[in-house]
Write a protein that holds these residues in place. Structure first.
Motif, PDB file in Angstrom:
ATOM      1  N   PRO A   4      29.586  44.950  36.229  1.00 40.29           N
ATOM      2  CA  PRO A   4      30.501  44.102  35.461  1.00 40.29           C
ATOM      3  C   PRO A   4      31.330  43.204  36.376  1.00 40.29           C
ATOM      4  O   PRO A   4      31.711  43.601  37.478  1.00 40.29           O
ATOM      5  CB  PRO A   4      31.373  45.095  34.699  1.00 40.29           C
ATOM      6  CG  PRO A   4      31.183  46.393  35.364  1.00 40.29           C
ATOM      7  CD  PRO A   4      29.862  46.357  36.057  1.00 40.29           C
TER       8      PRO A   4
ATOM      9  N   SER B 218      35.400  41.197  32.988  1.00 41.94           N
ATOM     10  CA  SER B 218      34.944  42.326  32.165  1.00 41.94           C
ATOM     11  C   SER B 218      35.687  43.593  32.549  1.00 41.94           C
ATOM     12  O   SER B 218      36.130  44.360  31.682  1.00 41.94           O
ATOM     13  CB  SER B 218      33.451  42.540  32.345  1.00 41.94           C
ATOM     14  OG  SER B 218      32.736  41.449  31.851  1.00 41.94           O
ATOM     15  N   ARG B 219      35.841  43.811  33.845  1.00 40.61           N
ATOM     16  CA  ARG B 219      36.577  44.999  34.299  1.00 40.61           C
ATOM     17  C   ARG B 219      38.041  44.913  33.882  1.00 40.61           C
ATOM     18  O   ARG B 219      38.651  45.904  33.487  1.00 40.61           O
ATOM     19  CB  ARG B 219      36.478  45.146  35.806  1.00 40.61           C
ATOM     20  CG  ARG B 219      35.086  45.585  36.264  1.00 40.61           C
ATOM     21  CD  ARG B 219      35.030  45.729  37.742  1.00 40.61           C
ATOM     22  NE  ARG B 219      35.214  44.385  38.296  1.00 40.61           N
ATOM     23  CZ  ARG B 219      35.528  44.108  39.534  1.00 40.61           C
ATOM     24  NH1 ARG B 219      35.704  45.060  40.402  1.00 40.61           N
ATOM     25  NH2 ARG B 219      35.666  42.876  39.942  1.00 40.61           N
TER      26      ARG B 219
ATOM     27  N   LEU C  92      39.312  43.330  31.250  1.00 43.83           N
ATOM     28  CA  LEU C  92      39.421  43.602  29.814  1.00 43.83           C
ATOM     29  C   LEU C  92      39.207  45.075  29.502  1.00 43.83           C
ATOM     30  O   LEU C  92      39.904  45.648  28.659  1.00 43.83           O
ATOM     31  CB  LEU C  92      38.415  42.762  29.037  1.00 43.83           C
ATOM     32  CG  LEU C  92      38.774  41.285  28.875  1.00 43.83           C
ATOM     33  CD1 LEU C  92      37.616  40.525  28.271  1.00 43.83           C
ATOM     34  CD2 LEU C  92      40.012  41.138  28.023  1.00 43.83           C
ATOM     35  N   ASP C  93      38.266  45.710  30.175  1.00 43.43           N
ATOM     36  CA  ASP C  93      38.049  47.142  29.965  1.00 43.43           C
ATOM     37  C   ASP C  93      39.297  47.933  30.344  1.00 43.43           C
ATOM     38  O   ASP C  93      39.699  48.859  29.643  1.00 43.43           O
ATOM     39  CB  ASP C  93      36.858  47.637  30.797  1.00 43.43           C
ATOM     40  CG  ASP C  93      35.533  47.133  30.259  1.00 43.43           C
ATOM     41  OD1 ASP C  93      35.488  46.693  29.090  1.00 43.43           O
ATOM     42  OD2 ASP C  93      34.544  47.173  31.025  1.00 43.43           O
ATOM     43  N   HIS C  94      39.910  47.547  31.438  1.00 35.77           N
ATOM     44  CA  HIS C  94      41.123  48.230  31.897  1.00 35.77           C
ATOM     45  C   HIS C  94      42.263  47.984  30.907  1.00 35.77           C
ATOM     46  O   HIS C  94      43.056  48.891  30.641  1.00 35.77           O
ATOM     47  CB  HIS C  94      41.498  47.739  33.293  1.00 35.77           C
ATOM     48  CG  HIS C  94      42.657  48.459  33.896  1.00 35.77           C
ATOM     49  ND1 HIS C  94      42.582  49.772  34.292  1.00 35.77           N
ATOM     50  CD2 HIS C  94      43.932  48.057  34.159  1.00 35.77           C
ATOM     51  CE1 HIS C  94      43.755  50.149  34.786  1.00 35.77           C
ATOM     52  NE2 HIS C  94      44.588  49.122  34.712  1.00 35.77           N
TER      53      HIS C  94
ATOM     54  N   HIS D 191      42.102  47.598  27.733  1.00 41.64           N
ATOM     55  CA  HIS D 191      41.909  48.310  26.474  1.00 41.64           C
ATOM     56  C   HIS D 191      42.142  49.816  26.592  1.00 41.64           C
ATOM     57  O   HIS D 191      42.214  50.504  25.580  1.00 41.64           O
ATOM     58  CB  HIS D 191      40.502  48.051  25.920  1.00 41.64           C
ATOM     59  CG  HIS D 191      40.347  46.675  25.380  1.00 41.64           C
ATOM     60  ND1 HIS D 191      39.256  45.906  25.639  1.00 41.64           N
ATOM     61  CD2 HIS D 191      41.158  45.910  24.597  1.00 41.64           C
ATOM     62  CE1 HIS D 191      39.394  44.735  25.046  1.00 41.64           C
ATOM     63  NE2 HIS D 191      40.540  44.714  24.424  1.00 41.64           N
ATOM     64  N   LYS D 192      42.261  50.304  27.800  1.00 39.95           N
ATOM     65  CA  LYS D 192      42.521  51.730  27.977  1.00 39.95           C
ATOM     66  C   LYS D 192      44.005  52.011  27.704  1.00 39.95           C
ATOM     67  O   LYS D 192      44.864  51.202  28.022  1.00 39.95           O
ATOM     68  CB  LYS D 192      42.173  52.173  29.402  1.00 39.95           C
ATOM     69  CG  LYS D 192      40.694  52.162  29.682  1.00 39.95           C
ATOM     70  CD  LYS D 192      40.416  52.650  31.083  1.00 39.95           C
ATOM     71  CE  LYS D 192      38.925  52.604  31.384  1.00 39.95           C
ATOM     72  NZ  LYS D 192      38.642  53.009  32.754  1.00 39.95           N
TER      73      LYS D 192
END
Length: 70
Positions: free
Chosen positions: A51, A55-56, A58-60, A62-63
């Protein structure tokens, strides 16, 4: 080999077959075999890319936040 060829295409393929020392039917059959082998021997799929930065990020985002333990 059910493909319809125009007169000029047929003449071109006849010249190529004569140059290779084959009949037109053998020439077209060999071309068909080569085409089938090429489609079968496709290169394998490339591995997935890791990723990217956004992307990383956004993933972070959302946590859930970590709660401090007492």
């Amino acid at each position: 080999m059910d493909r319809k060829m125009t007169a000029s295409q047929r003449a071109y393929e006849e010249k190529r077959a004569a140059k290779a020392g084959m009949s037109l039917d053998k020439w077209l059959a060999s071309k068909e075999r080569e085409r089938q082998q090429a489609t079968v021997a496709k290169k394998p799929a490339e591995p997935a890319k890791p990723p990217g930065f956004f992307s990383r990020l956004l993933d972070h985002a959302h946590k859930p936040l970590k709660e401090k333990s007492r």
